[in-house]
Design an enzyme around this catalytic site. Structure first.
Site, PDB file in Angstrom:
ATOM      1  N   ILE A 198       0.838  -1.209   0.000  1.00  0.00           N
ATOM      2  CA  ILE A 198       0.000   0.000   0.000  1.00  0.00           C
ATOM      3  C   ILE A 198       0.870   1.254   0.000  1.00  0.00           C
ATOM      4  O   ILE A 198       0.586   2.228  -0.711  1.00  0.00           O
ATOM      5  CB  ILE A 198      -0.969   0.008   1.208  1.00  0.00           C
ATOM      6  CG1 ILE A 198      -1.799  -1.281   1.230  1.00  0.00           C
ATOM      7  CG2 ILE A 198      -1.905   1.220   1.136  1.00  0.00           C
ATOM      8  CD1 ILE A 198      -2.681  -1.444   2.460  1.00  0.00           C
ATOM      9  N   PHE A 218       2.820   3.529   7.523  1.00  0.00           N
ATOM     10  CA  PHE A 218       2.367   2.241   6.974  1.00  0.00           C
ATOM     11  C   PHE A 218       3.165   1.073   7.536  1.00  0.00           C
ATOM     12  O   PHE A 218       2.683  -0.060   7.504  1.00  0.00           O
ATOM     13  CB  PHE A 218       2.580   2.196   5.451  1.00  0.00           C
ATOM     14  CG  PHE A 218       1.763   3.127   4.623  1.00  0.00           C
ATOM     15  CD1 PHE A 218       0.499   2.752   4.176  1.00  0.00           C
ATOM     16  CD2 PHE A 218       2.242   4.363   4.249  1.00  0.00           C
ATOM     17  CE1 PHE A 218      -0.257   3.590   3.379  1.00  0.00           C
ATOM     18  CE2 PHE A 218       1.493   5.220   3.451  1.00  0.00           C
ATOM     19  CZ  PHE A 218       0.237   4.834   3.015  1.00  0.00           C
ATOM     20  N   ALA A 219       4.410   1.309   7.958  1.00  0.00           N
ATOM     21  CA  ALA A 219       5.334   0.195   8.246  1.00  0.00           C
ATOM     22  C   ALA A 219       4.731  -0.758   9.273  1.00  0.00           C
ATOM     23  O   ALA A 219       4.275  -0.349  10.333  1.00  0.00           O
ATOM     24  CB  ALA A 219       6.662   0.741   8.769  1.00  0.00           C
ATOM     25  N   GLU A 238       4.564  -5.405  10.188  1.00  0.00           N
ATOM     26  CA  GLU A 238       4.460  -6.798   9.761  1.00  0.00           C
ATOM     27  C   GLU A 238       2.972  -6.986   9.495  1.00  0.00           C
ATOM     28  O   GLU A 238       2.149  -6.665  10.363  1.00  0.00           O
ATOM     29  CB  GLU A 238       4.945  -7.739  10.855  1.00  0.00           C
ATOM     30  CG  GLU A 238       6.436  -7.706  11.094  1.00  0.00           C
ATOM     31  CD  GLU A 238       7.243  -8.286   9.935  1.00  0.00           C
ATOM     32  OE1 GLU A 238       6.694  -9.110   9.171  1.00  0.00           O
ATOM     33  OE2 GLU A 238       8.416  -7.918   9.793  1.00  0.00           O
ATOM     34  N   THR A 289       7.792  -4.698  15.702  1.00  0.00           N
ATOM     35  CA  THR A 289       7.576  -3.594  14.754  1.00  0.00           C
ATOM     36  C   THR A 289       6.260  -2.861  15.012  1.00  0.00           C
ATOM     37  O   THR A 289       6.231  -1.643  15.131  1.00  0.00           O
ATOM     38  CB  THR A 289       7.636  -4.117  13.302  1.00  0.00           C
ATOM     39  OG1 THR A 289       9.001  -4.382  12.986  1.00  0.00           O
ATOM     40  CG2 THR A 289       7.092  -3.102  12.304  1.00  0.00           C
ATOM     41  N   THR A 326      -6.203  -1.304  10.481  1.00  0.00           N
ATOM     42  CA  THR A 326      -6.946  -2.355   9.799  1.00  0.00           C
ATOM     43  C   THR A 326      -8.311  -2.605  10.441  1.00  0.00           C
ATOM     44  O   THR A 326      -8.506  -2.323  11.631  1.00  0.00           O
ATOM     45  CB  THR A 326      -6.113  -3.661   9.842  1.00  0.00           C
ATOM     46  OG1 THR A 326      -6.913  -4.745   9.422  1.00  0.00           O
ATOM     47  CG2 THR A 326      -5.618  -3.981  11.258  1.00  0.00           C
ATOM     48  N   ASP A 327      -9.217  -3.190   9.674  1.00  0.00           N
ATOM     49  CA  ASP A 327     -10.523  -3.592  10.230  1.00  0.00           C
ATOM     50  C   ASP A 327     -10.379  -4.777  11.188  1.00  0.00           C
ATOM     51  O   ASP A 327     -11.289  -5.055  11.973  1.00  0.00           O
ATOM     52  CB  ASP A 327     -11.523  -3.923   9.112  1.00  0.00           C
ATOM     53  CG  ASP A 327     -11.070  -5.037   8.164  1.00  0.00           C
ATOM     54  OD1 ASP A 327      -9.959  -5.584   8.346  1.00  0.00           O
ATOM     55  OD2 ASP A 327     -11.833  -5.355   7.234  1.00  0.00           O
ATOM     56  N   GLU A 328      -9.233  -5.480  11.126  1.00  0.00           N
ATOM     57  CA  GLU A 328      -9.094  -6.708  11.927  1.00  0.00           C
ATOM     58  C   GLU A 328      -9.073  -6.426  13.427  1.00  0.00           C
ATOM     59  O   GLU A 328      -9.261  -7.337  14.234  1.00  0.00           O
ATOM     60  CB  GLU A 328      -7.837  -7.483  11.511  1.00  0.00           C
ATOM     61  CG  GLU A 328      -7.884  -7.860  10.052  1.00  0.00           C
ATOM     62  CD  GLU A 328      -7.004  -9.046   9.689  1.00  0.00           C
ATOM     63  OE1 GLU A 328      -6.501  -9.730  10.593  1.00  0.00           O
ATOM     64  OE2 GLU A 328      -6.843  -9.270   8.477  1.00  0.00           O
ATOM     65  N   TYR A 364      -1.361 -10.656  14.841  1.00  0.00           N
ATOM     66  CA  TYR A 364      -1.280  -9.469  13.970  1.00  0.00           C
ATOM     67  C   TYR A 364      -2.312  -8.423  14.391  1.00  0.00           C
ATOM     68  O   TYR A 364      -1.992  -7.248  14.628  1.00  0.00           O
ATOM     69  CB  TYR A 364      -1.499  -9.861  12.504  1.00  0.00           C
ATOM     70  CG  TYR A 364      -1.833  -8.671  11.620  1.00  0.00           C
ATOM     71  CD1 TYR A 364      -0.874  -7.701  11.314  1.00  0.00           C
ATOM     72  CD2 TYR A 364      -3.130  -8.500  11.099  1.00  0.00           C
ATOM     73  CE1 TYR A 364      -1.188  -6.596  10.525  1.00  0.00           C
ATOM     74  CE2 TYR A 364      -3.449  -7.405  10.312  1.00  0.00           C
ATOM     75  CZ  TYR A 364      -2.478  -6.457  10.031  1.00  0.00           C
ATOM     76  OH  TYR A 364      -2.792  -5.356   9.253  1.00  0.00           O
ATOM     77  N   PRO A 406      -5.032 -23.122  -2.585  1.00  0.00           N
ATOM     78  CA  PRO A 406      -5.378 -23.596  -1.232  1.00  0.00           C
ATOM     79  C   PRO A 406      -6.388 -22.690  -0.533  1.00  0.00           C
ATOM     80  O   PRO A 406      -6.080 -21.559  -0.157  1.00  0.00           O
ATOM     81  CB  PRO A 406      -4.031 -23.564  -0.498  1.00  0.00           C
ATOM     82  CG  PRO A 406      -3.234 -22.511  -1.199  1.00  0.00           C
ATOM     83  CD  PRO A 406      -3.710 -22.459  -2.626  1.00  0.00           C
ATOM     84  N   ARG A 420      -7.144 -21.734   8.957  1.00  0.00           N
ATOM     85  CA  ARG A 420      -6.248 -20.877   9.745  1.00  0.00           C
ATOM     86  C   ARG A 420      -6.755 -20.869  11.199  1.00  0.00           C
ATOM     87  O   ARG A 420      -7.969 -20.677  11.407  1.00  0.00           O
ATOM     88  CB  ARG A 420      -6.310 -19.470   9.149  1.00  0.00           C
ATOM     89  CG  ARG A 420      -5.651 -18.391   9.951  1.00  0.00           C
ATOM     90  CD  ARG A 420      -5.942 -17.013   9.355  1.00  0.00           C
ATOM     91  NE  ARG A 420      -5.121 -16.708   8.200  1.00  0.00           N
ATOM     92  CZ  ARG A 420      -5.247 -15.585   7.462  1.00  0.00           C
ATOM     93  NH1 ARG A 420      -6.153 -14.697   7.753  1.00  0.00           N
ATOM     94  NH2 ARG A 420      -4.456 -15.376   6.430  1.00  0.00           N
ATOM     95  N   HIS A 458      -9.473 -18.145  12.673  1.00  0.00           N
ATOM     96  CA  HIS A 458      -9.809 -17.483  11.400  1.00  0.00           C
ATOM     97  C   HIS A 458     -11.087 -16.647  11.532  1.00  0.00           C
ATOM     98  O   HIS A 458     -12.174 -17.198  11.722  1.00  0.00           O
ATOM     99  CB  HIS A 458     -10.006 -18.579  10.342  1.00  0.00           C
ATOM    100  CG  HIS A 458     -10.017 -18.077   8.945  1.00  0.00           C
ATOM    101  ND1 HIS A 458     -10.134 -18.927   7.859  1.00  0.00           N
ATOM    102  CD2 HIS A 458      -9.925 -16.840   8.422  1.00  0.00           C
ATOM    103  CE1 HIS A 458     -10.110 -18.226   6.751  1.00  0.00           C
ATOM    104  NE2 HIS A 458      -9.999 -16.956   7.062  1.00  0.00           N
TER     105      HIS A 458
END
Ligand code: NAD
Ligand code: DAU
Length: 357
Positions: free
Chosen positions: A13, A81-82, A84, A100, A134-136, A160, A215, A292, A295
């Site tokens: 991005i 932005f930086a 992982e 990070t 992020t939305d996560e 993450y 996969p 995952r 998930h």
């Protein structure tokens, strides 16, 4: 012209953002990037002779480097932005994500605070720290739940997502405690050119082109809200220019798709482009693999706030965006070659096993 310090600008991005902004000549840009496996300076080779673009190799956690960079370059904004960024890697090796995304973001924030406190007058008033998230951080939705809003409680499920949530909280706290003029954006899944092929869409395109298995984790019914990367970059530009200091903005594509639908769509596009390929129909390469861990089932973003306050809305349709993206990967075999190094192949081998080909 303003000067912006962009972190992680050699990633997916960040490099799309820098290219978009330099083409429009909106700002002079310094790109601080550690060049991890996900950072690729070739993404920005178009700017080789651009006097208003500067690359600085380095880590956002390196305080002496940050301090001298800020003092020497006197940026008007920092655009962060930086990170992982790959969930599967965070499950296998979470430590780098804490280093990070949490510690690195903290050190960056703290150095920026000291720099900002030393500014005076109009330059101090206009300074902004834009944090890309992020939305996560909001966790997972059930099939009938309303989309995430900016007030949805944080409930991250992967290392993450937890590391990004921690970073968001630090950014917010630096505004509340020290008055640092921050902006936070939480965006849904991006796709488009220059995305590292460990992520779902480019992985599926490249595997299908090579006749490899596709996969799909679990039952393939997990839902993501897809946004074309150029639309995300335009939203960021707008938030930086007009966002309310201290606010966060959700960004998304209003484009919910199951993973199985996305892969099937990619397969149809490749069937049309390469009707004579030995793997036609490409959908026969689809393979269900173990899920995952943790998930998230569904993400969806309510983007009313950015639409109403700033007038941004996603422009690219999924059909046209995905067709452009497939075409881009087909047309850039050298870029693909440059990022699919030995380290990338080791990741595929470790994560997907010996039969990943
Ligand atoms: P990416 O993995 O493609 O790029 C990350 C970049 O950061 C790379 O260039 C890498 O070299 C650099 N980097 C990593 N650690 C560093 C460090 N310690 N110091 C300096 N540079 C470092 O990531 P991306 O997909 O471009 O995501 C960019 C940002 O947007 C991330 O913060 C991510 O959380 C967020 N985000 C991504 C998405 C998505 O769909 N990709 C969606 C929402 C938010
Ligand atoms: O939602 C925003 C997030 O989107 C960003 O914050 C992250 O940085 C970015 O990586 C992305 O996270 P996801 O986990 O949603 O993206 P990923 O591309 O890894 O996976 C997308 C979906 O596809 C997810 O449901 C898992 C699934 N998947 C992924 C891979 C790599 C598969 O089924 N098979 C795969 O091989």
């Amino acid at each position: 012209m303003e000067t912006w310090l962009v972190t992680g600008g050699a990633g997916f991005i960040g490099s799309n953002f820098i290219l978009q902004q330099r083409r429009a000549q909106t700002a002079r840009i310094i790109n601080l990037d550690k060049l991890t496996y996900a950072g690729n300076p070739h993404n920005l080779s178009e700017l080789r002779r651009d006097p208003d673009y500067l690359f600085q190799l380095g880590d956002i956690g390196d305080r002496p480097l940050l301090s001298s960079l800020l003092a020497n370059q006197q940026p008007d904004a920092v655009i962060h932005f930086a990170a992982e960024s790959h969930v599967d890697r965070s499950i296998r090796s979470p430590e780098a994500f804490i280093e990070t995304n949490v510690v690195g973001t903290f050190r960056l924030l703290d150095e920026v605070r000291q720099y900002w406190e030393g500014l005076r007058g109009a330059k101090k008033a206009a300074f902004r720290f834009l944090h890309i998230s992020t939305d996560e951080v909001y966790g997972s939705l059930g099939p009938d739940d309303p989309a995430f809003t900016e007030t949805t409680p944080y409930a991250p499920n992967s290392p993450y997502a937890a590391s990004k949530a921690a970073a968001d909280h630090l950014v917010r706290a630096y505004h509340e405690t020290y008055g640092l003029p921050v902006l936070i954006t939480n965006c849904s899944n991006n796709y488009g050119p220059l995305q590292f092929p460990e992520k779902f869409i480019p992985l599926m395109i490249l595997n299908a082109l090579q006749g490899k298995k596709l996969p799909i984790y679990g039952d393939g019914q997990n839902v993501r809200d897809w946004l074309y990367v150029a639309d995300h970059c335009k939203a960021l530009r707008l938030v930086l220019a007009q966002g309310r200091v201290g606010a966060s903005y959700n960004i998304g594509g209003r484009c919910e798709k199951t993973n199985l639908d996305v892969v099937t769509h990619i397969c149809h596009l490749l069937d049309e482009l390469f009707p004579q390929a030995p793997s036609v129909p490409h959908a026969r390469l689809i393979t269900f693999v173990p899920d995952r861990p943790g998930h998230d089932r569904r993400y969806a973003m309510n983007i009313s706030k950015i639409e109403q306050e700033l007038g941004w809305t996603p422009k690219e349709s999924f059909d046209s965006g995905l067709a452009k993206t497939v075409r881009w990967y087909v047309d850039h075999p050298q870029w693909v070659e440059s990022v699919t190094s030995g380290a990338y192949r080791q990741w595929l081998q470790m994560h997907y096993g010996a039969d990943s080909s």
